[in-house]
Design a protein around this motif. Structure first.
Motif, PDB file in Angstrom:
ATOM      1  N   THR A  80      -1.550  -7.596  14.671  1.00  0.00           N
ATOM      2  CA  THR A  80      -2.607  -6.270  14.360  1.00  0.00           C
ATOM      3  C   THR A  80      -2.928  -6.302  12.758  1.00  0.00           C
ATOM      4  O   THR A  80      -3.044  -5.180  12.423  1.00  0.00           O
ATOM      5  CB  THR A  80      -2.062  -5.196  14.955  1.00  0.00           C
ATOM      6  OG1 THR A  80      -1.014  -4.961  14.453  1.00  0.00           O
ATOM      7  CG2 THR A  80      -2.239  -5.054  16.529  1.00  0.00           C
ATOM      8  N   VAL A  81      -1.396  -6.252  11.870  1.00  0.00           N
ATOM      9  CA  VAL A  81      -1.734  -6.862  10.577  1.00  0.00           C
ATOM     10  C   VAL A  81      -1.337  -8.268   9.972  1.00  0.00           C
ATOM     11  O   VAL A  81      -1.520  -9.054  10.774  1.00  0.00           O
ATOM     12  CB  VAL A  81      -1.023  -6.239  10.165  1.00  0.00           C
ATOM     13  CG1 VAL A  81      -0.573  -6.118   8.497  1.00  0.00           C
ATOM     14  CG2 VAL A  81      -0.360  -4.442  10.722  1.00  0.00           C
ATOM     15  N   GLY A  82      -3.074  -8.667   9.377  1.00  0.00           N
ATOM     16  CA  GLY A  82      -3.361 -10.063   8.452  1.00  0.00           C
ATOM     17  C   GLY A  82      -2.858 -10.278   7.628  1.00  0.00           C
ATOM     18  O   GLY A  82      -2.323  -9.093   6.883  1.00  0.00           O
ATOM     19  N   ARG A  83      -2.518 -11.115   6.908  1.00  0.00           N
ATOM     20  CA  ARG A  83      -1.592 -11.662   5.676  1.00  0.00           C
ATOM     21  C   ARG A  83      -2.468 -10.742   4.773  1.00  0.00           C
ATOM     22  O   ARG A  83      -3.550 -10.981   4.563  1.00  0.00           O
ATOM     23  CB  ARG A  83      -1.520 -13.022   5.578  1.00  0.00           C
ATOM     24  CG  ARG A  83      -1.193 -13.177   3.976  1.00  0.00           C
ATOM     25  CD  ARG A  83      -0.542 -14.784   4.285  1.00  0.00           C
ATOM     26  NE  ARG A  83      -0.590 -15.549   2.992  1.00  0.00           N
ATOM     27  CZ  ARG A  83       1.041 -14.696   2.060  1.00  0.00           C
ATOM     28  NH1 ARG A  83       1.928 -14.467   3.142  1.00  0.00           N
ATOM     29  NH2 ARG A  83       0.731 -15.637   1.164  1.00  0.00           N
ATOM     30  N   ASN A  84      -1.423  -9.984   3.680  1.00  0.00           N
ATOM     31  CA  ASN A  84      -2.680  -9.530   2.542  1.00  0.00           C
ATOM     32  C   ASN A  84      -3.180  -8.105   2.873  1.00  0.00           C
ATOM     33  O   ASN A  84      -4.036  -7.526   2.186  1.00  0.00           O
ATOM     34  CB  ASN A  84      -3.704 -10.033   1.772  1.00  0.00           C
ATOM     35  CG  ASN A  84      -2.544 -10.865   0.373  1.00  0.00           C
ATOM     36  OD1 ASN A  84      -1.469 -11.217   0.250  1.00  0.00           O
ATOM     37  ND2 ASN A  84      -3.087 -12.573   0.909  1.00  0.00           N
ATOM     38  N   ALA A  85      -2.767  -7.832   3.675  1.00  0.00           N
ATOM     39  CA  ALA A  85      -3.104  -6.584   4.695  1.00  0.00           C
ATOM     40  C   ALA A  85      -2.702  -5.140   3.507  1.00  0.00           C
ATOM     41  O   ALA A  85      -1.571  -5.395   3.548  1.00  0.00           O
ATOM     42  CB  ALA A  85      -3.667  -6.312   6.067  1.00  0.00           C
ATOM     43  N   ILE A  86      -4.038  -4.021   3.539  1.00  0.00           N
ATOM     44  CA  ILE A  86      -2.504  -2.762   2.935  1.00  0.00           C
ATOM     45  C   ILE A  86      -2.749  -2.320   4.025  1.00  0.00           C
ATOM     46  O   ILE A  86      -3.554  -1.840   4.826  1.00  0.00           O
ATOM     47  CB  ILE A  86      -3.707  -2.696   1.553  1.00  0.00           C
ATOM     48  CG1 ILE A  86      -4.518  -3.350   1.082  1.00  0.00           C
ATOM     49  CG2 ILE A  86      -3.613  -1.057   1.248  1.00  0.00           C
ATOM     50  CD1 ILE A  86      -3.278  -4.003  -0.299  1.00  0.00           C
ATOM     51  N   LEU A  87      -1.371  -1.836   3.972  1.00  0.00           N
ATOM     52  CA  LEU A  87      -0.712  -1.215   5.106  1.00  0.00           C
ATOM     53  C   LEU A  87       0.110   0.282   5.059  1.00  0.00           C
ATOM     54  O   LEU A  87       0.605   0.379   3.234  1.00  0.00           O
ATOM     55  CB  LEU A  87      -0.376  -1.465   5.726  1.00  0.00           C
ATOM     56  CG  LEU A  87       1.451  -1.961   5.685  1.00  0.00           C
ATOM     57  CD1 LEU A  87       1.432  -2.843   7.513  1.00  0.00           C
ATOM     58  CD2 LEU A  87       0.719  -2.887   5.746  1.00  0.00           C
ATOM     59  N   PRO A  88      -0.305   1.783   5.182  1.00  0.00           N
ATOM     60  CA  PRO A  88       0.950   2.646   5.136  1.00  0.00           C
ATOM     61  C   PRO A  88       2.393   1.924   5.477  1.00  0.00           C
ATOM     62  O   PRO A  88       2.807   1.457   6.110  1.00  0.00           O
ATOM     63  CB  PRO A  88       0.429   3.621   6.121  1.00  0.00           C
ATOM     64  CG  PRO A  88      -0.729   3.452   6.265  1.00  0.00           C
ATOM     65  CD  PRO A  88      -0.610   1.467   6.789  1.00  0.00           C
ATOM     66  N   LEU A  89       3.321   2.139   3.875  1.00  0.00           N
ATOM     67  CA  LEU A  89       5.048   1.384   4.747  1.00  0.00           C
ATOM     68  C   LEU A  89       5.325   2.742   4.257  1.00  0.00           C
ATOM     69  O   LEU A  89       5.746   4.107   3.569  1.00  0.00           O
ATOM     70  CB  LEU A  89       5.380   0.767   2.722  1.00  0.00           C
ATOM     71  CG  LEU A  89       6.394   0.153   2.870  1.00  0.00           C
ATOM     72  CD1 LEU A  89       6.975  -0.799   3.985  1.00  0.00           C
ATOM     73  CD2 LEU A  89       6.119  -0.485   1.511  1.00  0.00           C
ATOM     74  N   ILE A  90       6.415   3.156   5.653  1.00  0.00           N
ATOM     75  CA  ILE A  90       6.802   4.604   5.994  1.00  0.00           C
ATOM     76  C   ILE A  90       8.399   3.964   5.751  1.00  0.00           C
ATOM     77  O   ILE A  90       9.098   3.111   6.795  1.00  0.00           O
ATOM     78  CB  ILE A  90       6.326   4.954   6.814  1.00  0.00           C
ATOM     79  CG1 ILE A  90       5.008   5.211   7.097  1.00  0.00           C
ATOM     80  CG2 ILE A  90       7.134   6.279   7.096  1.00  0.00           C
ATOM     81  CD1 ILE A  90       4.148   5.506   8.260  1.00  0.00           C
ATOM     82  N   TYR A  91       9.019   5.219   5.251  1.00  0.00           N
ATOM     83  CA  TYR A  91      11.282   4.983   5.223  1.00  0.00           C
ATOM     84  C   TYR A  91      11.207   6.378   5.607  1.00  0.00           C
ATOM     85  O   TYR A  91      10.617   7.641   5.179  1.00  0.00           O
ATOM     86  CB  TYR A  91      11.441   4.060   3.552  1.00  0.00           C
ATOM     87  CG  TYR A  91      12.691   4.477   3.537  1.00  0.00           C
ATOM     88  CD1 TYR A  91      13.519   3.448   3.942  1.00  0.00           C
ATOM     89  CD2 TYR A  91      13.270   6.201   3.370  1.00  0.00           C
ATOM     90  CE1 TYR A  91      15.051   3.905   4.671  1.00  0.00           C
ATOM     91  CE2 TYR A  91      15.092   6.149   3.223  1.00  0.00           C
ATOM     92  CZ  TYR A  91      15.578   5.036   3.698  1.00  0.00           C
ATOM     93  OH  TYR A  91      16.557   5.405   3.771  1.00  0.00           O
ATOM     94  N   GLU A  92      11.547   6.779   6.660  1.00  0.00           N
ATOM     95  CA  GLU A  92      12.090   7.717   6.869  1.00  0.00           C
ATOM     96  C   GLU A  92      13.831   7.842   7.678  1.00  0.00           C
ATOM     97  O   GLU A  92      14.616   7.172   8.072  1.00  0.00           O
ATOM     98  CB  GLU A  92      11.978   7.875   8.588  1.00  0.00           C
ATOM     99  CG  GLU A  92      10.351   8.289   8.574  1.00  0.00           C
ATOM    100  CD  GLU A  92       9.407   9.267   9.941  1.00  0.00           C
ATOM    101  OE1 GLU A  92      10.079  10.533  10.216  1.00  0.00           O
ATOM    102  OE2 GLU A  92       9.485   7.493  10.513  1.00  0.00           O
ATOM    103  N   ALA A  93      14.850   8.999   6.934  1.00  0.00           N
ATOM    104  CA  ALA A  93      15.964   8.744   7.305  1.00  0.00           C
ATOM    105  C   ALA A  93      16.421  10.241   6.668  1.00  0.00           C
ATOM    106  O   ALA A  93      15.922  11.058   5.924  1.00  0.00           O
ATOM    107  CB  ALA A  93      16.861   7.977   6.574  1.00  0.00           C
ATOM    108  N   ALA A  94      17.390  10.655   7.175  1.00  0.00           N
ATOM    109  CA  ALA A  94      17.788  11.841   7.363  1.00  0.00           C
ATOM    110  C   ALA A  94      17.048  13.253   6.678  1.00  0.00           C
ATOM    111  O   ALA A  94      16.870  14.005   5.906  1.00  0.00           O
ATOM    112  CB  ALA A  94      19.517  12.486   6.473  1.00  0.00           C
ATOM    113  N   GLY A  95      15.836  13.701   7.816  1.00  0.00           N
ATOM    114  CA  GLY A  95      14.730  14.437   7.464  1.00  0.00           C
ATOM    115  C   GLY A  95      14.024  14.178   6.300  1.00  0.00           C
ATOM    116  O   GLY A  95      13.018  14.579   5.889  1.00  0.00           O
TER     117      GLY A  95
END
Length: 139
Positions: A80-95
């Motif tokens: 669903t994601v191609g090489r070089n695609a721009i996508l949201p990068l999400i980090y979640e921890a302890a709220g």
């Protein structure tokens, strides 16, 4: 009492082959698998896929050669994601939730781990692609 020689003779008997899934033709990587692409053959192949329904609709990760058993690691969900695609990068921890843009450095489908470059810091992180196509970073 069974003598050791008799035990070896019992264990060395012919192994029963089972029906395994093989490609009907050579399938290159990134090919969507349809029912017409698969056959069942009576082969002795430990760990091979035995139910064609489990891999129909999946994508080949490597080249599958006609007549050779298909292994579970040879196929996966469609990318669903191609090489070089721009996508949201999400980090979640302890709220805490941090969202930024990243560039996928590999092709991937839901559940796959890939390398993603954070566009703001140029750091490369490992992220798991979610069903929504977003890259989720974990510690």
């Amino acid at each position: 009492m069974i003598r050791p020689i008799a035990l070896v003779a019992l264990l060395a008997g012919p192994a029963a082959a089972e029906m395994v899934v093989v490609p009907a033709r050579t399938l290159p990587p990134r090919t969507m698998i349809g029912p017409e692409d698969l056959l069942l053959r009576d082969l002795d192949a430990l760990g091979a896929v035995i139910d064609p329904a489990r891999i129909i609709g999946l994508e080949t990760r490597v080249a599958l050669y006609a007549g050779r058993p298909v292994r579970p690691g040879d196929v996966g969900p469609p990318a669903t994601v191609g090489r070089n695609a721009i996508l949201p990068l999400i980090y979640e921890a302890a709220g805490l939730r941090i969202v930024t843009e990243g560039r996928a450095l590999d092709r991937a489908g839901p559940g796959d781990l890939i390398r993603v470059m954070n566009l703001a810091s140029r750091a490369t992180v490992t992220a798991r692609i979610g069903p929504d196509g977003m890259a989720h970073v974990s510690r």
